[in-house]
Design a protein around this motif. Structure first.
Motif, PDB file in Angstrom:
ATOM      1  N   ASP A  63       0.861  -1.188   0.000  1.00 42.90           N
ATOM      2  CA  ASP A  63       0.000   0.000   0.000  1.00 42.90           C
ATOM      3  C   ASP A  63       0.894   1.234   0.000  1.00 42.90           C
ATOM      4  N   THR A  64       0.374   2.331  -0.543  1.00 44.80           N
ATOM      5  CA  THR A  64       1.024   3.616  -0.310  1.00 44.80           C
ATOM      6  C   THR A  64       0.685   4.047   1.109  1.00 44.80           C
ATOM      7  N   LYS A  65       1.360   5.062   1.612  1.00 44.67           N
ATOM      8  CA  LYS A  65       1.064   5.548   2.966  1.00 44.67           C
ATOM      9  C   LYS A  65      -0.357   6.106   3.062  1.00 44.67           C
ATOM     10  N   ASP A  66      -0.962   6.404   1.900  1.00 42.28           N
ATOM     11  CA  ASP A  66      -2.344   6.883   1.856  1.00 42.28           C
ATOM     12  C   ASP A  66      -3.349   5.737   1.763  1.00 42.28           C
ATOM     13  N   GLY A  67      -2.848   4.499   1.813  1.00 45.80           N
ATOM     14  CA  GLY A  67      -3.747   3.351   1.805  1.00 45.80           C
ATOM     15  C   GLY A  67      -4.180   2.860   0.443  1.00 45.80           C
ATOM     16  N   ILE A  68      -3.468   3.253  -0.619  1.00 42.51           N
ATOM     17  CA  ILE A  68      -3.780   2.770  -1.968  1.00 42.51           C
ATOM     18  C   ILE A  68      -3.033   1.469  -2.212  1.00 42.51           C
ATOM     19  N   HIS A  69      -3.764   0.421  -2.529  1.00 44.60           N
ATOM     20  CA  HIS A  69      -3.184  -0.898  -2.790  1.00 44.60           C
ATOM     21  C   HIS A  69      -2.600  -0.902  -4.204  1.00 44.60           C
ATOM     22  N   ILE A  70      -1.274  -1.108  -4.321  1.00 47.05           N
ATOM     23  CA  ILE A  70      -0.634  -0.976  -5.637  1.00 47.05           C
ATOM     24  C   ILE A  70       0.078  -2.240  -6.122  1.00 47.05           C
ATOM     25  N   GLY A  71       0.176  -3.274  -5.295  1.00 48.28           N
ATOM     26  CA  GLY A  71       0.865  -4.487  -5.742  1.00 48.28           C
ATOM     27  C   GLY A  71       1.263  -5.376  -4.589  1.00 48.28           C
ATOM     28  N   GLY A  72       2.336  -6.140  -4.795  1.00 47.85           N
ATOM     29  CA  GLY A  72       2.781  -7.058  -3.755  1.00 47.85           C
ATOM     30  C   GLY A  72       4.229  -7.472  -3.922  1.00 47.85           C
ATOM     31  N   VAL A  73       4.791  -7.994  -2.841  1.00 46.00           N
ATOM     32  CA  VAL A  73       6.124  -8.609  -2.861  1.00 46.00           C
ATOM     33  C   VAL A  73       5.971 -10.065  -2.439  1.00 46.00           C
ATOM     34  N   ASN A  74       6.860 -10.900  -2.924  1.00 41.70           N
ATOM     35  CA  ASN A  74       6.800 -12.313  -2.559  1.00 41.70           C
ATOM     36  C   ASN A  74       8.202 -12.888  -2.490  1.00 41.70           C
ATOM     37  N   SER A  75       8.325 -14.041  -1.861  1.00 41.50           N
ATOM     38  CA  SER A  75       9.606 -14.747  -1.839  1.00 41.50           C
ATOM     39  C   SER A  75       9.359 -16.236  -2.014  1.00 41.50           C
ATOM     40  N   TYR A  76      10.363 -16.914  -2.528  1.00 43.58           N
ATOM     41  CA  TYR A  76      10.288 -18.355  -2.766  1.00 43.58           C
ATOM     42  C   TYR A  76      11.708 -18.901  -2.697  1.00 43.58           C
ATOM     43  N   LEU A  77      11.846 -20.206  -2.762  1.00 45.10           N
ATOM     44  CA  LEU A  77      13.155 -20.837  -2.654  1.00 45.10           C
ATOM     45  C   LEU A  77      13.613 -21.395  -3.999  1.00 45.10           C
ATOM     46  N   ASN A  78      14.897 -21.224  -4.264  1.00 47.91           N
ATOM     47  CA  ASN A  78      15.566 -21.876  -5.393  1.00 47.91           C
ATOM     48  C   ASN A  78      16.658 -22.779  -4.843  1.00 47.91           C
ATOM     49  N   ASP A  79      17.071 -23.754  -5.651  1.00 46.58           N
ATOM     50  CA  ASP A  79      18.223 -24.554  -5.248  1.00 46.58           C
ATOM     51  C   ASP A  79      19.505 -23.836  -5.684  1.00 46.58           C
ATOM     52  N   GLU A  80      20.642 -24.443  -5.470  1.00 43.32           N
ATOM     53  CA  GLU A  80      21.919 -23.788  -5.755  1.00 43.32           C
ATOM     54  C   GLU A  80      22.198 -23.633  -7.243  1.00 43.32           C
ATOM     55  N   GLU A  81      21.369 -24.243  -8.078  1.00 46.52           N
ATOM     56  CA  GLU A  81      21.491 -24.063  -9.527  1.00 46.52           C
ATOM     57  C   GLU A  81      20.423 -23.101 -10.033  1.00 46.52           C
ATOM     58  N   TYR A  82      19.767 -22.400  -9.101  1.00 51.79           N
ATOM     59  CA  TYR A  82      18.782 -21.352  -9.398  1.00 51.79           C
ATOM     60  C   TYR A  82      17.494 -21.887 -10.014  1.00 51.79           C
ATOM     61  N   ASN A  83      17.133 -23.102  -9.649  1.00 52.25           N
ATOM     62  CA  ASN A  83      15.856 -23.675 -10.061  1.00 52.25           C
ATOM     63  C   ASN A  83      14.898 -23.665  -8.883  1.00 52.25           C
ATOM     64  N   TRP A  84      13.619 -23.359  -9.163  1.00 54.74           N
ATOM     65  CA  TRP A  84      12.644 -23.322  -8.087  1.00 54.74           C
ATOM     66  C   TRP A  84      12.523 -24.695  -7.443  1.00 54.74           C
ATOM     67  N   LYS A  85      12.650 -24.716  -6.104  1.00 53.45           N
ATOM     68  CA  LYS A  85      12.498 -25.957  -5.338  1.00 53.45           C
ATOM     69  C   LYS A  85      11.949 -25.599  -3.962  1.00 53.45           C
ATOM     70  N   SER A  86      11.107 -26.454  -3.435  1.00 53.95           N
ATOM     71  CA  SER A  86      10.646 -26.282  -2.050  1.00 53.95           C
ATOM     72  C   SER A  86      11.787 -26.646  -1.118  1.00 53.95           C
ATOM     73  N   ALA A  87      11.649 -26.322   0.157  1.00 54.23           N
ATOM     74  CA  ALA A  87      12.698 -26.637   1.134  1.00 54.23           C
ATOM     75  C   ALA A  87      12.952 -28.140   1.184  1.00 54.23           C
ATOM     76  N   SER A  88      11.898 -28.924   1.106  1.00 55.73           N
ATOM     77  CA  SER A  88      12.044 -30.386   1.170  1.00 55.73           C
ATOM     78  C   SER A  88      12.726 -30.952  -0.069  1.00 55.73           C
ATOM     79  N   GLN A  89      12.723 -30.175  -1.162  1.00 50.50           N
ATOM     80  CA  GLN A  89      13.358 -30.612  -2.407  1.00 50.50           C
ATOM     81  C   GLN A  89      14.764 -30.035  -2.583  1.00 50.50           C
ATOM     82  N   GLY A  90      15.239 -29.326  -1.572  1.00 45.15           N
ATOM     83  CA  GLY A  90      16.577 -28.753  -1.657  1.00 45.15           C
ATOM     84  C   GLY A  90      16.617 -27.266  -1.891  1.00 45.15           C
ATOM     85  N   GLY A  91      15.455 -26.613  -1.873  1.00 42.51           N
ATOM     86  CA  GLY A  91      15.433 -25.163  -2.018  1.00 42.51           C
ATOM     87  C   GLY A  91      16.080 -24.499  -0.824  1.00 42.51           C
ATOM     88  N   CYS A  92      17.026 -23.597  -1.090  1.00 42.66           N
ATOM     89  CA  CYS A  92      17.773 -22.985   0.013  1.00 42.66           C
ATOM     90  C   CYS A  92      18.089 -21.507  -0.229  1.00 42.66           C
TER      91      CYS A  92
END
Length: 199
Positions: free
Chosen positions: A76-105
Motif C-alpha cells: 500500500d502507499t502511505k495513503d492506503g492505496i493498494h498498488i501491488g505485492g512482494v513475494n519470496s520463494y526458494l531456489n536450489d543452488e542451480e537457481y531452479n525453483w524448489k521447495s525446502a524439502s526438495q533442496g530449495g535454500c
C-alpha cells in the motif's frame, strides 16, 4: 502484520484485495508485460474469477501470528492505496525453483507494482528495501532476485538496492519475437547498507 517504510506499507492480505486482484487480471494488465510475459497470455485467457475468489477466501482463513514468517506482503502507499505485492520463494543452488524439502535454500524475492500510475515513482524500490529488511530481521541475509533481460525497470531497481548479477542463462525465452536471457542477482549486503544510509 504491518511494516511501514517511508512512503509504503507492507501488510498481510485482506478481503478487499480480491477486487484489486481481479482487476489486475482483467483490466489493469500492463504489469504482465514485465512479470513473466511468457505466462501472461495463458494466465489472462484462463483466469477464472470464481475459482480465484474461492482460493483467495481460503487464503484469508489461514491466519498467521506476527512471529510467523511471511513469504509475501501486499503493498500500500502511505495513503492506503493498494498498488501491488512482494513475494519470496526458494531456489536450489542451480537457481531452479524448489521447495525446502526438495533442496530449495536460496531465498529469492519478487515484486509487482500492478497499478501502472504508480510506476517510476520509487514505490517499488521502497517496498523491495522494506522486504529485504524484513528478511534480515528473520536472520536471512543470503538473498537473490530473478528477472529476464528485457525487464529493464526491474534490473535498474535491483542494481539500485545492491543486487549484482550472479547467473545468466542465455536465450532463455522468446518474447514478442525476440530472444532474452534469464538473470539471477545476489544481494551485496555492503552496498545495500550503503543505500540505507543515503536513502
Amino acid at each position: 502484520m504491518i511494516i511501514v517504510y517511508k512512503d509504503i506499507i507492507l501488510r498481510d492480505y485482506k478481503e478487499g484485495d480480491i477486487v484489486d486482484d481481479i482487476r489486475w487480471m482483467t483490466e489493469e494488465i500492463a504489469w504482465h508485460e514485465w512479470d513473466a510475459p511468457w505466462e501472461a497470455e495463458k494466465d489472462l485467457i484462463n483466469f477464472d474469477k470464481e475459482k480465484f475468489c474461492e482460493k483467495a477466501m481460503k487464503k484469508l482463513k489461514d491466519k498467521k501470528d506476527d512471529n510467523e514468517f511471511r513469504w509475501g506482503f501486499e503493498i500500500d502507499t502511505k495513503d492506503g492505496i493498494h498498488i501491488g505485492g512482494v513475494n519470496s520463494y526458494l531456489n536450489d543452488e542451480e537457481y531452479n525453483w524448489k521447495s525446502a524439502s526438495q533442496g530449495g535454500c536460496l531465498h529469492t524475492l519478487g515484486i509487482d507494482i500492478c497499478e501502472s500510475s504508480y510506476w517510476y515513482k520509487g514505490y517499488g524500490t521502497q517496498a523491495f528495501t522494506a522486504f529485504i529488511k524484513y528478511h534480515f530481521s528473520k536472520g536471512i541475509t543470503d538473498i537473490y532476485t530473478e528477472t529476464w533481460s528485457g525487464n529493464f525497470p526491474m534490473i535498474a531497481m535491483a542494481e539500485k538496492v545492491g543486487f549484482k548479477e550472479c547467473n545468466r542463462e542465455r536465450k532463455f525465452r522468446i518474447i514478442r519475437g525476440n530472444s532474452y536471457d534469464s538473470l539471477t542477482f545476489k544481494l551485496n549486503i555492503k552496498k545495500f547498507e550503503e543505500l540505507l544510509q543515503k536513502y
